[in-house]
Design a protein around this motif. Sequence first.
Motif, PDB file in Angstrom:
ATOM      1  N   GLU A  42     -10.804   2.809 -10.937  1.00 37.12           N
ATOM      2  CA  GLU A  42     -11.950   1.940 -10.664  1.00 37.12           C
ATOM      3  C   GLU A  42     -11.524   0.512 -10.339  1.00 37.12           C
ATOM      4  OE1 GLU A  42     -11.202   1.799 -15.097  1.00 37.12           O
ATOM      5  OE2 GLU A  42     -11.249   3.320 -13.518  1.00 37.12           O
ATOM      6  N   ASN A  43     -10.281   0.160 -10.654  1.00 40.99           N
ATOM      7  CA  ASN A  43      -9.786  -1.188 -10.372  1.00 40.99           C
ATOM      8  C   ASN A  43      -8.928  -1.252  -9.105  1.00 40.99           C
ATOM      9  OD1 ASN A  43      -9.711  -1.034 -13.717  1.00 40.99           O
ATOM     10  ND2 ASN A  43     -10.563  -2.908 -12.875  1.00 40.99           N
ATOM     11  N   MET A  44      -8.846  -0.139  -8.370  1.00 41.91           N
ATOM     12  CA  MET A  44      -7.954  -0.064  -7.208  1.00 41.91           C
ATOM     13  C   MET A  44      -8.738  -0.037  -5.899  1.00 41.91           C
ATOM     14  SD  MET A  44      -5.355   2.770  -8.872  1.00 41.91           S
ATOM     15  CE  MET A  44      -4.262   2.924  -7.464  1.00 41.91           C
ATOM     16  N   TYR A  45      -8.198  -0.717  -4.889  1.00 45.70           N
ATOM     17  CA  TYR A  45      -8.751  -0.656  -3.539  1.00 45.70           C
ATOM     18  C   TYR A  45      -8.021   0.465  -2.793  1.00 45.70           C
ATOM     19  CZ  TYR A  45     -10.606  -5.326  -4.568  1.00 45.70           C
ATOM     20  OH  TYR A  45     -11.262  -6.391  -5.126  1.00 45.70           O
ATOM     21  N   THR A  46      -8.800   1.300  -2.100  1.00 50.60           N
ATOM     22  CA  THR A  46      -8.203   2.452  -1.418  1.00 50.60           C
ATOM     23  C   THR A  46      -8.603   2.488   0.052  1.00 50.60           C
ATOM     24  OG1 THR A  46     -10.059   3.879  -2.011  1.00 50.60           O
ATOM     25  CG2 THR A  46      -8.208   3.805  -3.558  1.00 50.60           C
ATOM     26  N   THR A  47      -7.830   3.236   0.805  1.00 50.60           N
ATOM     27  CA  THR A  47      -8.139   3.447   2.222  1.00 50.60           C
ATOM     28  C   THR A  47      -7.531   4.782   2.642  1.00 50.60           C
ATOM     29  OG1 THR A  47      -8.094   2.436   4.418  1.00 50.60           O
ATOM     30  CG2 THR A  47      -6.072   2.292   3.126  1.00 50.60           C
ATOM     31  N   SER A  48      -7.737   5.140   3.894  1.00 56.52           N
ATOM     32  CA  SER A  48      -7.209   6.404   4.405  1.00 56.52           C
ATOM     33  C   SER A  48      -6.442   6.147   5.697  1.00 56.52           C
ATOM     34  CB  SER A  48      -8.358   7.386   4.656  1.00 56.52           C
ATOM     35  OG  SER A  48      -7.864   8.614   5.142  1.00 56.52           O
ATOM     36  N   ILE A  49      -5.265   6.740   5.795  1.00 52.34           N
ATOM     37  CA  ILE A  49      -4.432   6.640   6.999  1.00 52.34           C
ATOM     38  C   ILE A  49      -4.026   8.060   7.393  1.00 52.34           C
ATOM     39  CG2 ILE A  49      -2.315   5.691   8.013  1.00 52.34           C
ATOM     40  CD1 ILE A  49      -2.361   3.532   5.871  1.00 52.34           C
ATOM     41  N   ASP A  50      -4.323   8.448   8.630  1.00 50.50           N
ATOM     42  CA  ASP A  50      -3.995   9.808   9.110  1.00 50.50           C
ATOM     43  C   ASP A  50      -4.499  10.865   8.134  1.00 50.50           C
ATOM     44  OD1 ASP A  50      -2.728   8.668  11.281  1.00 50.50           O
ATOM     45  OD2 ASP A  50      -0.768   8.643  10.298  1.00 50.50           O
TER      46      ASP A  50
ATOM     47  N   MET B 109       0.847  -1.188   0.000  1.00 57.52           N
ATOM     48  CA  MET B 109       0.000   0.000   0.000  1.00 57.52           C
ATOM     49  C   MET B 109       0.887   1.244   0.000  1.00 57.52           C
ATOM     50  SD  MET B 109      -3.240   0.687   2.489  1.00 57.52           S
ATOM     51  CE  MET B 109      -2.285   0.484   3.993  1.00 57.52           C
ATOM     52  N   LEU B 110       0.578   2.182  -0.894  1.00 60.69           N
ATOM     53  CA  LEU B 110       1.384   3.396  -1.015  1.00 60.69           C
ATOM     54  C   LEU B 110       0.473   4.616  -1.180  1.00 60.69           C
ATOM     55  CD1 LEU B 110       4.097   1.893  -3.363  1.00 60.69           C
ATOM     56  CD2 LEU B 110       4.556   2.837  -1.089  1.00 60.69           C
TER      57      LEU B 110
ATOM     58  N   GLY C   2       6.407   1.167  -7.666  1.00 62.43           N
ATOM     59  CA  GLY C   2       7.342   0.836  -6.588  1.00 62.43           C
ATOM     60  C   GLY C   2       8.721   0.533  -7.125  1.00 62.43           C
ATOM     61  N   GLY C   3       8.784  -0.134  -8.282  1.00 61.88           N
ATOM     62  CA  GLY C   3      10.070  -0.428  -8.901  1.00 61.88           C
ATOM     63  C   GLY C   3      10.788   0.839  -9.341  1.00 61.88           C
ATOM     64  N   VAL C   4      10.031   1.821  -9.822  1.00 65.48           N
ATOM     65  CA  VAL C   4      10.638   3.070 -10.296  1.00 65.48           C
ATOM     66  C   VAL C   4      11.204   3.877  -9.123  1.00 65.48           C
ATOM     67  CG1 VAL C   4      10.243   5.229 -11.522  1.00 65.48           C
ATOM     68  CG2 VAL C   4       9.123   3.152 -12.293  1.00 65.48           C
ATOM     69  N   ILE C   5      10.445   3.979  -8.015  1.00 63.53           N
ATOM     70  CA  ILE C   5      10.969   4.764  -6.890  1.00 63.53           C
ATOM     71  C   ILE C   5      12.137   4.050  -6.211  1.00 63.53           C
ATOM     72  CG2 ILE C   5       8.817   6.032  -6.518  1.00 63.53           C
ATOM     73  CD1 ILE C   5       8.224   4.219  -4.139  1.00 63.53           C
ATOM     74  N   THR C   6      12.189   2.736  -6.343  1.00 64.04           N
ATOM     75  CA  THR C   6      13.354   2.003  -5.836  1.00 64.04           C
ATOM     76  C   THR C   6      14.590   2.364  -6.657  1.00 64.04           C
ATOM     77  OG1 THR C   6      11.935   0.166  -5.138  1.00 64.04           O
ATOM     78  CG2 THR C   6      14.287  -0.290  -5.340  1.00 64.04           C
ATOM     79  N   TYR C   7      14.426   2.452  -7.984  1.00 61.70           N
ATOM     80  CA  TYR C   7      15.529   2.875  -8.850  1.00 61.70           C
ATOM     81  C   TYR C   7      15.977   4.291  -8.488  1.00 61.70           C
ATOM     82  CZ  TYR C   7      18.002   4.436 -13.058  1.00 61.70           C
ATOM     83  OH  TYR C   7      18.953   4.956 -13.914  1.00 61.70           O
ATOM     84  N   LYS C   8      14.993   5.149  -8.208  1.00 57.31           N
ATOM     85  CA  LYS C   8      15.285   6.560  -7.946  1.00 57.31           C
ATOM     86  C   LYS C   8      15.936   6.773  -6.586  1.00 57.31           C
ATOM     87  CE  LYS C   8      13.088  11.074  -8.607  1.00 57.31           C
ATOM     88  NZ  LYS C   8      11.848  11.810  -8.897  1.00 57.31           N
TER      89      LYS C   8
ATOM     90  N   ASP D  66      -5.003   9.707   1.712  1.00 59.77           N
ATOM     91  CA  ASP D  66      -5.469   8.589   0.888  1.00 59.77           C
ATOM     92  C   ASP D  66      -4.313   7.685   0.478  1.00 59.77           C
ATOM     93  OD1 ASP D  66      -8.134   9.333   0.937  1.00 59.77           O
ATOM     94  OD2 ASP D  66      -7.939  10.647  -0.813  1.00 59.77           O
ATOM     95  N   PHE D  67      -4.558   6.378   0.573  1.00 59.23           N
ATOM     96  CA  PHE D  67      -3.595   5.370   0.128  1.00 59.23           C
ATOM     97  C   PHE D  67      -4.317   4.409  -0.818  1.00 59.23           C
ATOM     98  CE2 PHE D  67      -1.242   7.019   3.596  1.00 59.23           C
ATOM     99  CZ  PHE D  67       0.069   6.587   3.477  1.00 59.23           C
ATOM    100  N   ALA D  68      -3.540   3.703  -1.625  1.00 63.13           N
ATOM    101  CA  ALA D  68      -4.106   2.677  -2.510  1.00 63.13           C
ATOM    102  C   ALA D  68      -3.287   1.403  -2.389  1.00 63.13           C
ATOM    103  CB  ALA D  68      -4.114   3.156  -3.957  1.00 63.13           C
TER     104      ALA D  68
END
Length: 639
Positions: free
Chosen positions: A313-321, A296-297, A334-340, A324-326
Amino acid sequence: MKVELMDGSIKEFEKAENMFVIAKSISNSLVKKSVAAKVDGELKDMSYVLDHDAKVEFVTMDTEEGEHIIRHSAAHLMAQAVVRLFPGTKVTIGPAIENGFYYDFDSEEQFTPEDLEKIEAEMKKIAKEDLKIERVMMTREEAIKHFEELGEIYKVEIIKEIAKGDELSFYKQGEFMDLCRGPHVPSTSYIKAFKLKSVAGAYWRGDAKNKMLQRIYGLAFSNNDKLKDYLVFLEEAEKRDHRRLGKELELFFVSEYGPGFPIFLPKGMVLKNTLIDLWRREHKKAGYVEIQTPTMLNKELWETSGHWFNYRENMYTTSIDETDFAIKPMNCPGGVITYKNKIHSYKDLPERVGELGHVHRHEFSGALHGLMRVRAFTQDDAHIFMTPDQIQDEIIGVVQLIDKFYRGIFGFDYSIELSTKPEKAIGAQEIWDKAEAGLKGALEKIGVPYKLNPGDGAFYGPKLDFKIKDAIGRTWQCGTIQLDFNLPERFDINYIGEDGEKHRPVMIHRVVYGSIERFIGILIEHYAGAFPMWLAPTQVKILTLNDEVIPYAKEVMAMLEEKNIRVELDDRAETIGYKIREANGKYKIPMQLVIGKAEAENREVNVRRFGEKDQKTMKLEDFIPYAIDEATLKIKENL
C-alpha cells in the motif's frame, strides 16, 4: 490489611480503605498531589477501595504518568464544555497525546478560533465547579440504551463492537459521561493548566470513506509554569519552522503539482550536496564502497523480499511490457542482488556497501509535512555483509561513524535504544542470541550507554535506534542499525567459508542521516537557519557602499571563489543598512564584508559575523586564510 509502600515500609489498616485514606496516612501533601495509585502495578482511581494486602504506589500529578492522566481528563473536560455550548454535537473519541489531548466532534457548527476561546472559558468554569469524577459500570446493553437515547451514534457504534456480556467502564462528571477505562483525576478542579490550540479535520476512525469530523487539539500540564514554558517552547519552534525558513532562505519549496515531492532550489542544492559530499568522504575513509541500484524493479524482486505482500500500500507501481514493476520504497533488495552478483569468499567479508538511493513511498496527504514527511527522498543506506563472528566489530564501526557525524560534526547529543527479539520473529534463537549479544557487547566495549527496549526489534533482527536532541530539546529518530536474517535467507545469498562450504552471511542495514531531506529539515530547525560556515549555502556576502568600489569587490570575490569559498556580491544601489539587515537578518550569512572607499584604497575588508555587533577591519591578505579556516569543517573525534 497490610499495605506495602514503595520504600518497603508497611502500613496496617483494620478495614478496607480507599486510596485517599491510605495516602493521608502517609502525608496530607501526598493526598493533594496524587491523581491515581498503582495497586500491585495496576493503575487505579484514588476512589478505589482496597480490601486486601497489596503493594501501593501513588501517582502524583507532576510525574509522566500523572500528567497523562490529567491530559486524558482534560479531553473529557473539553468534550463536556463543547456539548454545553453546542447542544446536539456528537462526541466520538478523545485520547491524551504528547503534551496534550484532542477530541473529535461531529457538529453542525464549524468551530472557529473564537469558538475555541469560548470552549476554553467554559472548561475553566467547569474546573472551578469542582465536579466529582466518578467511575460508573454498566452492561453492554445498558450502555447502548443510554447512548441511543442521547443520540450519541458514535458511542453506540463503539459499544456494539464490544463482546456481549462484558461490563463496561464509564466516567461521569456532572451531566457528562464518557466510555473510558480510566483512571481519571478525582475531580475537575485538578485540571488547572490547559490551553486549546487548534481545530482540524479528521475522518471518523481515520477512514476517508467515513464522515469528516472536527478535531480540537489542546495542551495540558500539571501546573501553569509548565504550560507557560511549553508555550514559549512552541513559539521558539514556530520561529524555527523549516517550511517557513526554507522559503525565506530560498532552499526548497513544494509545488501544488507534486505534494510530498520537494523541489530544491540552487541554495538548497548546495546544502544538500555539501551533506552528500561529506557522507561520501567519511564513508570512503570507513571502508565503504558506493553503488547505485535502479529506481524501478520487477514485481518478482519485491515478492521475494516480502515488500509486495507487506508494504504494497506504500508502493508506487506501473506496468512495462505487460509486467508489473514497483518504484523502490527502500534500497535493501537492490543491495542484496548486487551482493549476489558474484561469488564471495569469507576473505571478502565484511563487505560495506553504501547507496544514496532516491526512494518513493506513498504517504497520505494529511501526513505530509515539509521535508519531515515526504513521498520522495534520498535514503543514505548502507548494507554490510559479514560472518556472524564479525557482528560486534562491525557494530562498533557503525556506532563510531554515527557518533562522528552526530556529535563530532553537528554537535548533537543523542541516546541509543536496543530493541530485542519480538514475539513474531524469524531465524533460530541461537542466531538471535548471538546478534543481541553482539549489539550489547559492541556498546559496552566502547562504553556507550543505551536503553533496552525489549521485544521491539524488527521481525528479521534486533536493532539500535539513535535519537538526536536538537537545540531546543526536541528528539528526532534518525540513525538506525538493524541486523537482518530475513533477506539473506529469502534471496539465498551466501559466502564460501574457510571449510569450503556455503554459509549464510549476516546483513546489517544502517543509515546515518536517514532521509537526507528530513535531516536537512532537522538541521534548518536546529540551527534556526543560521548554519555554521562550513555548511552555509552562502558563506561570505560582499556588500558595497557605492559603485566606485565594485571593481575591488569583484577582485575580492574572485580570490575567495578560487579558494572554494561560497561567496556572493551585493552591488545593488541600496543603502548599506538595508544590505546588512538582509544579509544578516533574512539570509543569516555567516560572514559579511562591507567594502567602502577606505577598504578599497587600503586593500582591506570590514568583517561582520552573523549575530554579532562587533566588526573588524582586516588586510585582504590576512582575511583570505582566515576565511578558509572558518569555512573548514572541524570534526571532533569522540569514540
